[in-house]
Design an enzyme around this catalytic site. Structure first.
Site, short mmCIF file in Angstrom:
data_model
loop_
_atom_site.label_atom_id
_atom_site.label_comp_id
_atom_site.label_asym_id
_atom_site.label_seq_id
_atom_site.Cartn_x
_atom_site.Cartn_y
_atom_site.Cartn_z
N HIS A 69 -12.78 12.69 1.52
CA HIS A 69 -12.31 10.64 2.42
C HIS A 69 -11.79 10.61 4.13
O HIS A 69 -13.08 9.52 5.17
CB HIS A 69 -10.89 10.15 1.96
CG HIS A 69 -10.97 8.68 1.72
ND1 HIS A 69 -11.98 7.72 1.84
CD2 HIS A 69 -9.87 7.86 3.07
CE1 HIS A 69 -11.52 6.53 2.64
NE2 HIS A 69 -10.48 6.32 2.83
N GLN A 113 -8.39 14.45 4.08
CA GLN A 113 -7.39 13.89 3.44
C GLN A 113 -8.82 13.40 1.84
O GLN A 113 -9.45 13.51 1.92
CB GLN A 113 -7.49 12.40 3.72
CG GLN A 113 -6.30 11.19 3.27
CD GLN A 113 -5.97 10.43 3.50
OE1 GLN A 113 -6.95 9.72 3.80
NE2 GLN A 113 -4.49 10.26 3.23
N HIS A 150 -8.62 11.77 -0.78
CA HIS A 150 -8.67 9.92 -0.90
C HIS A 150 -8.11 10.48 -2.98
O HIS A 150 -9.13 10.82 -4.11
CB HIS A 150 -9.18 8.53 -0.91
CG HIS A 150 -9.01 7.81 -1.27
ND1 HIS A 150 -8.52 7.50 -2.53
CD2 HIS A 150 -8.40 6.54 -0.20
CE1 HIS A 150 -8.32 6.21 -2.31
NE2 HIS A 150 -8.50 5.50 -1.08
N PHE A 166 0.88 -0.93 -0.48
CA PHE A 166 0.34 -0.22 -0.22
C PHE A 166 0.97 0.96 -0.17
O PHE A 166 2.04 1.26 0.38
CB PHE A 166 -0.87 0.02 1.40
CG PHE A 166 -2.42 -0.43 0.99
CD1 PHE A 166 -2.98 -0.69 0.26
CD2 PHE A 166 -2.76 0.69 1.19
CE1 PHE A 166 -4.75 -0.94 -0.14
CE2 PHE A 166 -4.54 1.15 1.67
CZ PHE A 166 -5.11 0.11 0.70
N ARG A 177 -2.69 10.50 6.47
CA ARG A 177 -2.53 8.79 6.76
C ARG A 177 -2.33 8.03 5.70
O ARG A 177 -2.82 8.39 5.05
CB ARG A 177 -4.15 9.13 7.30
CG ARG A 177 -4.28 7.39 7.88
CD ARG A 177 -5.65 6.98 7.74
NE ARG A 177 -6.77 7.30 7.17
CZ ARG A 177 -7.45 5.59 6.29
NH1 ARG A 177 -6.42 4.94 6.23
NH2 ARG A 177 -8.42 5.99 5.97
N LEU A 216 -15.45 5.47 -3.34
CA LEU A 216 -14.37 5.09 -2.88
C LEU A 216 -13.49 4.43 -4.01
O LEU A 216 -14.54 2.54 -4.10
CB LEU A 216 -13.88 4.94 -1.65
CG LEU A 216 -12.20 3.96 -1.41
CD1 LEU A 216 -11.90 5.56 -1.35
CD2 LEU A 216 -11.75 3.75 0.04
N GLU A 257 -6.91 1.77 -2.78
CA GLU A 257 -5.86 2.30 -3.29
C GLU A 257 -5.35 0.13 -3.33
O GLU A 257 -3.74 0.23 -4.19
CB GLU A 257 -4.71 2.40 -2.35
CG GLU A 257 -3.40 2.33 -1.60
CD GLU A 257 -3.17 3.53 -0.68
OE1 GLU A 257 -3.86 4.87 -0.18
OE2 GLU A 257 -1.37 3.66 -0.36
N ARG A 272 -0.84 9.86 0.51
CA ARG A 272 -2.26 9.98 -0.50
C ARG A 272 -2.43 11.29 -1.05
O ARG A 272 -2.54 11.61 -2.17
CB ARG A 272 -3.40 9.40 0.37
CG ARG A 272 -3.41 8.28 0.67
CD ARG A 272 -4.37 7.61 0.92
NE ARG A 272 -4.92 5.89 0.87
CZ ARG A 272 -6.44 5.32 1.82
NH1 ARG A 272 -6.92 6.44 2.60
NH2 ARG A 272 -6.08 4.28 1.74
#
Lengths: 248, 606
Positions: B384, B243, B245, B130, B419, B259, B262, B318
């Site tokens: 997000h 954030q 995304h 990730f 994050r 969404l 990722e 991100r």
């Protein structure tokens, strides 16, 4: 933008009826989008449950043109132009208001499932399971608890009196998942037969048909569960063995 | 002092007395409740939806924990370092340390409670790559890990007999003598009020994405916990960091913002602009240059050999990826519907894609009519995750009001300014458990009866019902839409002073108008009224976000200022703390970061 007329059930436990809402819709929308627009523009108190709007939480279950479906996964383009569209609450559960039903039956059934009870970890501190063995349970754990399978199951849809002794397809999935869990040590077969009522299911596969996650509920969960219960209770050798043990 | 009438009214309200009340039944709330209940105190969980529907179900890719099943080189120090660097060093170091150390135990515990994670060939928990994680670290179940987490915790709660109050919204915290004493809510089904008297309260209400127009968040994510805590006198922190995304769906319009995990990139997918160019190579920031591949060959080789190659820039943190996509679209190099392409079809077999990303396959097939095993997806950033939140003590999760605790997205600190993917699910269980422990200990040590002021209760109830008494007032849905549009266009992914000023004015106007909302119908399951209540939270949180964003005159993580495009070392040493005065005004104060001990600081010297 095209205009559609949506007939939405409005009412509560005391009764109600379908009310027409004329509303415009645009490309790519789903039924839940249109319900939201009715709320925002015409009827702010139209009651509907929803959360993710992505087919992942199982909140927006309803009966659309008579078929149990998720509102967020039913595209407006799936209807023909001019076709009447009706949206009604799930029939198997008591009405709270409009499209919202009291699904507490399911939460009560969930409480009766004996818990997962794992065997101890290996000496190195891990649990070892093969991917192929977890995949059986993973299929069942895709369940988003929309309860459309419970809604469509005629054992309780048409027979309220069966509810106390019938867990329904969603919980047959849960029992099957636990029974097939590589680590679990509980034996739930007697409960599945005597309290969950798996024998009442006569495998019409309606639950599989409506499952938005395409889980093969009947073939992969219910039928194997029926077989296990039968093995436990009707295997003549095991039956004889139990008889003899009991006598001695 | 309460009048007799008010005292009577409070006495008539359905009342539950608990040791520990947990608000929110996502991953953090349920983990806290399981812990508190298991320790023998009287525990209850309230949630706005049905049990098992919390936004945690939407988490896809996995939960980060240095289990070392795929890369034995991994350990908590590497995870800690990745987390801090991902957060641009603004994280609370102690939270990042606890998180990295305890995440493996929490993952294993879920397995003991029935979770079925994907497996390595030798039967252990498999881990996937990730963004921002040096090693493949995310325990996962295909691309529906959040569902697995929530179902496991839900089933554990049910098996243990934890009391759950479903479809119940808390709209006011109550305090006496400066300590938390209870919470006031209403049942969605009937609209009737309900009072929870509690010795300790854990806030686990998640995020506030509904303040923005294009968001991956569900209706529940209205920042209730932030607003409740702030009004009860607690500090919020880092509220400017939101954030976006990088990969939300863009088409069709009705699913805009939904969404796209990722995991698509973790499993080999790559970002391309409208001309087919892999543009992420053009956006590698200095901080990550040493460990990021600069050729397509090296990036592609990295998937199979992490030791001999540097990671693909598709998996930068991100904030970097979201800004890059935004720049490509702005420069006119986007896809037909205003995003960029995310392509896995040309890079992995159809079988592999369907096995690793089943719910993405399903989501695109059913909602967009796109077969992701054949065609690329179109994606763009979507609101997000709130990095900021309630300011807590790292070890105990205690907020600044005695008796109040917070965990998960509702709390600030762990993620700093940005994050990393996969660090949220592990956050929920690590700090959810700690909140359960600390709330239990606090409740056990608290002496004397918990008192609730009848006057406070009566006043809050009267205020809650006022929208029914007005006619021809404002429409709550209209106000919500206007707020979302203002936040999105003025305090969104790219910010600038004049626009933030405009947003603050707009929020002020909307606050005023929200006092004139009228709703139709009665109190029973009335979404218009429910939204009116949620708007109170969203307006408060939006103001906290905007004021914090105005104060941070630099760009860092989930806060990008067009007028201050680079990071500023001065701002790198402070968090913004948000407080509310009795008259309702919201202030932002800079406070120095807690100092990291030398042995941890040394991890960044390599």
């Amino acid at each position: 933008m095209t205009d559609v007329t949506m007939r939405v059930w409005r009412g509560d436990a005391d009764g109600g009826d379908f009310r027409p809402y004329k509303i415009s819709t645009e490309g790519g929308e789903v039924v839940l989008d249109v319900i939201h627009r009715i709320q925002a523009e015409q009827s702010g108190d139209l009651a509907v449950r929803w959360n993710c709007k992505a087919g992942k939480c199982g909140s927006c279950s309803a009966e659309i043109n008579g078929k149990p479906r998720l509102m967020c996964m039913t595209k407006m383009s799936s209807f023909e132009e001019g076709q009447a569209i009706t949206v009604a609450p799930m029939r198997t559960f008591p009405i709270i208001r409009d499209l919202v039903t009291d699904v507490s039956f399911n939460f009560e059934v969930a409480k009766r499932v004996p818990a997962f009870k794992p065997k101890p970890r290996e000496a190195d501190g891990t649990h070892r399971m093969a991917q192929i063995d977890v995949e059986r349970g993973q299929e069942f754990r895709k369940c988003i608890e929309c309860y459309l399978c419970q809604d469509v199951c005629h054992v309780i849809r048409d027979h309220e009196e069966n509810k106390p002794q019938y867990a329904g397809p969603r919980f047959f999935l849960r029992y099957a998942e636990l029974e097939m869990h590589p680590l679990d040590t509980n034996d739930r077969r007697t409960i599945v037969r005597e309290q969950a009522g798996v024998g009442l299911c006569n495998i019409t596969k309606c639950c599989t048909d409506v499952c938005p996650e395409h889980i093969k509920i009947t073939d992969n969960a219910i039928i194997p569960l029926k077989e296990r219960v039968v093995d436990r209770h009707y295997d003549p050798v095991a039956w004889l063995g139990r008889k003899i043990r009991r006598r001695s | 002092m309460a009048t007799d009438a008010q005292t009577n009214m409070a006495a008539e309200i359905e009342t539950h007395e608990l040791d520990v009340l947990v608000i929110g039944a996502g991953g953090a709330g349920l983990r806290a409740a399981v812990e508190a209940h298991g320790r023998g105190v009287k525990t209850g969980v309230v949630c706005k939806s049905l049990l098992g529907k919390a936004h945690t179900v939407m988490a896809e890719g996995g939960m980060a924990a240095a289990l070392r099943n795929v890369y034995p080189e991994d350990n908590w120090q590497v995870h800690f370092r990745d987390t801090m660097r991902g957060g641009k060093m603004l994280n609370n170091w102690r939270m990042a340390q606890i998180h990295a150390q305890e995440a493996p135990d929490r993952v294993n515990e879920l397995e003991d409670w029935g979770a079925l994670f994907d497996r390595t060939p030798d039967g252990r928990i498999l881990q996937r790559d990730f963004g921002g994680h040096r090693y493949a670290r995310l325990a996962h179940v295909g691309d529906r890990t959040g569902l697995e987490l929530i179902r496991t915790l839900q089933q554990r709660s049910v098996a243990r007999g934890v009391e759950v109050y479903m479809e119940c919204t808390i709209f006011q915290l109550l305090t006496s003598d400066g300590k938390v004493s209870g919470a006031l809510g209403y049942w969605r089904e009937t609209g009737r009020f309900v009072l929870f008297k509690a010795k300790a309260i854990v806030i686990a209400t998640g995020g506030s994405g509904r303040c923005f127009k294009i968001t991956s968040n569900s209706w529940e994510c209205t920042g209730d916990g932030h607003a409740l805590a702030l009004r009860a006198g607690a500090d919020l922190m880092d509220m400017e960091f939101f954030q976006f995304h990088p990969t939300g769906m863009v088409w069709p319009l009705s699913v805009r913002g939904l969404l796209v995990t990722e995991g698509v990139r973790g499993d080999g997918g790559t970002l391309r602009n409208g001309t087919g160019h892999r543009f992420m190579f053009d956006y590698i920031p200095a901080m990550f240059q040493a460990e990021t591949a600069d050729t397509e060959e090296e990036a592609d080789a990295w998937y199979d050999d992490h030791a001999g190659n540097r990671r693909t820039p598709d998996l930068l943190p991100r904030d970097e990826v979201a800004r890059s996509i935004n720049s490509e679209v702005k420069a006119g190099r986007g896809s037909p519907h205003g995003g960029v392409f995310l392509d896995i079809a040309s890079r992995r077999s159809a079988d592999y894609i369907r096995r690793r990303l089943p719910s993405m396959y399903h989501q695109f097939m059913e909602l967009a009519g796109v077969d992701i095993t054949k065609d690329p997806m179109e994606v763009a950033p979507t609101a997000h995750y709130m990095m900021g939140g309630i300011r807590v003590d790292a070890d105990s999760t205690a907020a600044t009001v005695p008796g109040l605790f917070a965990a998960g997205e509702a709390a600030a600190g762990l993620h700093g300014s940005n994050r990393l993917g996969g660090n949220s699910l592990s956050d929920l269980v690590v700090f959810g458990r700690r909140a359960g422990v600390a709330a239990t200990e606090y409740a056990e040590g608290r002496e004397g009866a918990v008192a609730v002021d009848g006057g406070d209760v009566a006043e809050a109830c009267a205020q809650a019902l006022s929208a029914f008494e007005r006619e021809e007032g404002e429409n709550p849905y209209t106000l919500h839409r206007e707020l979302q549009e203002a936040m999105h266009s003025l305090v969104g992914i790219i910010r600038t002073q004049s626009e933030i000023d405009q947003a603050i004015d707009k929020i002020g106007e909307l606050k005023e108008r929200s006092g004139n909302i009228s709703v139709e119908g009665n109190r029973a399951y009335n979404p218009g009224w429910n939204l009116t209540m949620d708007l109170v939270s969203m307006l408060t949180v939006s103001e906290a976000i905007a004021r914090s964003a105005l104060a941070r005159r630099e760009s860092r993580g989930g806060h990008t200022r067009d007028d201050f495009p680079g990071p500023d070392p001065g701002f790198g040493k402070i968090n913004h703390v948000v407080r509310r005065a009795d008259d309702g005004t919201i202030s932002v104060t800079p406070e120095p970061l807690p100092e990291m001990p030398a042995e941890l600081r040394a991890l960044f010297d390599e």
